[in-house]
Design a protein around this motif. Structure first.
Motif, PDB file in Angstrom:
ATOM      1  N   ALA A  16      39.596  44.259  34.270  1.00  0.00           N
ATOM      2  CA  ALA A  16      40.690  43.365  34.661  1.00  0.00           C
ATOM      3  C   ALA A  16      40.282  41.900  34.564  1.00  0.00           C
ATOM      4  O   ALA A  16      41.088  41.058  34.133  1.00  0.00           O
ATOM      5  N   GLU A  17      39.060  41.584  34.915  1.00  0.00           N
ATOM      6  CA  GLU A  17      38.625  40.181  34.950  1.00  0.00           C
ATOM      7  C   GLU A  17      38.735  39.507  33.590  1.00  0.00           C
ATOM      8  O   GLU A  17      39.409  38.492  33.457  1.00  0.00           O
ATOM      9  N   PRO A  18      38.129  40.051  32.521  1.00  0.00           N
ATOM     10  CA  PRO A  18      38.266  39.371  31.220  1.00  0.00           C
ATOM     11  C   PRO A  18      39.690  39.430  30.668  1.00  0.00           C
ATOM     12  O   PRO A  18      40.085  38.579  29.874  1.00  0.00           O
ATOM     13  N   ALA A  19      40.458  40.427  31.103  1.00  0.00           N
ATOM     14  CA  ALA A  19      41.840  40.530  30.640  1.00  0.00           C
ATOM     15  C   ALA A  19      42.759  39.548  31.371  1.00  0.00           C
ATOM     16  O   ALA A  19      43.879  39.311  30.938  1.00  0.00           O
ATOM     17  N   GLY A  20      42.268  38.997  32.476  1.00  0.00           N
ATOM     18  CA  GLY A  20      43.067  38.036  33.229  1.00  0.00           C
ATOM     19  C   GLY A  20      44.213  38.663  33.996  1.00  0.00           C
ATOM     20  O   GLY A  20      45.245  38.034  34.200  1.00  0.00           O
ATOM     21  N   VAL A  21      44.022  39.898  34.421  1.00  0.00           N
ATOM     22  CA  VAL A  21      45.046  40.592  35.189  1.00  0.00           C
ATOM     23  C   VAL A  21      44.426  41.191  36.445  1.00  0.00           C
ATOM     24  O   VAL A  21      43.205  41.307  36.553  1.00  0.00           O
ATOM     25  N   ALA A  22      45.281  41.588  37.364  1.00  0.00           N
ATOM     26  CA  ALA A  22      44.813  42.271  38.568  1.00  0.00           C
ATOM     27  C   ALA A  22      44.432  43.704  38.204  1.00  0.00           C
ATOM     28  O   ALA A  22      45.065  44.320  37.336  1.00  0.00           O
ATOM     29  N   PRO A  23      43.399  44.250  38.834  1.00  0.00           N
ATOM     30  CA  PRO A  23      43.011  45.635  38.544  1.00  0.00           C
ATOM     31  C   PRO A  23      44.183  46.614  38.689  1.00  0.00           C
ATOM     32  O   PRO A  23      44.275  47.589  37.945  1.00  0.00           O
ATOM     33  N   GLU A  24      45.084  46.325  39.613  1.00  0.00           N
ATOM     34  CA  GLU A  24      46.223  47.211  39.839  1.00  0.00           C
ATOM     35  C   GLU A  24      47.179  47.246  38.647  1.00  0.00           C
ATOM     36  O   GLU A  24      48.032  48.120  38.560  1.00  0.00           O
ATOM     37  N   GLN A  25      47.045  46.295  37.730  1.00  0.00           N
ATOM     38  CA  GLN A  25      47.903  46.265  36.547  1.00  0.00           C
ATOM     39  C   GLN A  25      47.352  47.106  35.402  1.00  0.00           C
ATOM     40  O   GLN A  25      48.004  47.243  34.371  1.00  0.00           O
TER      41      GLN A  25
END
Length: 68
Positions: A16-25
Motif C-alpha cells: 500500500a505504501e508505494p502505491a499511495g493507498v490505504a492497506p484497506e484499499q
C-alpha cells in the motif's frame, strides 16, 4: 470481515505504501497454500526496491484493442 494470514496482511501493508493507498484499499488474491508460507524475505526485499511513488497505472495497456 474475512480473516487473512499475518503474512498476507503484512504484504498488503507493505504494498500500500508505494502505491499511495490505504492497506484497506488493496485485496490479497491469495492467502497462501495451506501449510506453505509466503517467501516473506523475498517479498519484503522486492517491495522495498520499488520506486516511490509508483507511476500512474496505464489501464489502456491492460485492455488491448479496447475489448474490455
Amino acid at each position: 470481515m474475512v480473516a487473512i494470514s499475518r503474512n498476507a496482511e503484512e504484504v498488503r501493508r507493505l504494498a500500500a505504501e508505494p502505491a499511495g493507498v490505504a492497506p484497506e484499499q488493496l485485496l490479497i488474491g491469495s492467502t497462501e497454500v495451506i501449510g506453505r508460507r509466503y517467501p516473506m524475505d523475498q517479498i519484503r526485499a522486492g517491495l522495498a526496491a520499488l520506486d516511490r511513488p509508483l507511476g500512474e497505472a496505464d489501464f489502456a495497456a491492460t485492455c488491448p484493442a479496447r475489448r474490455c
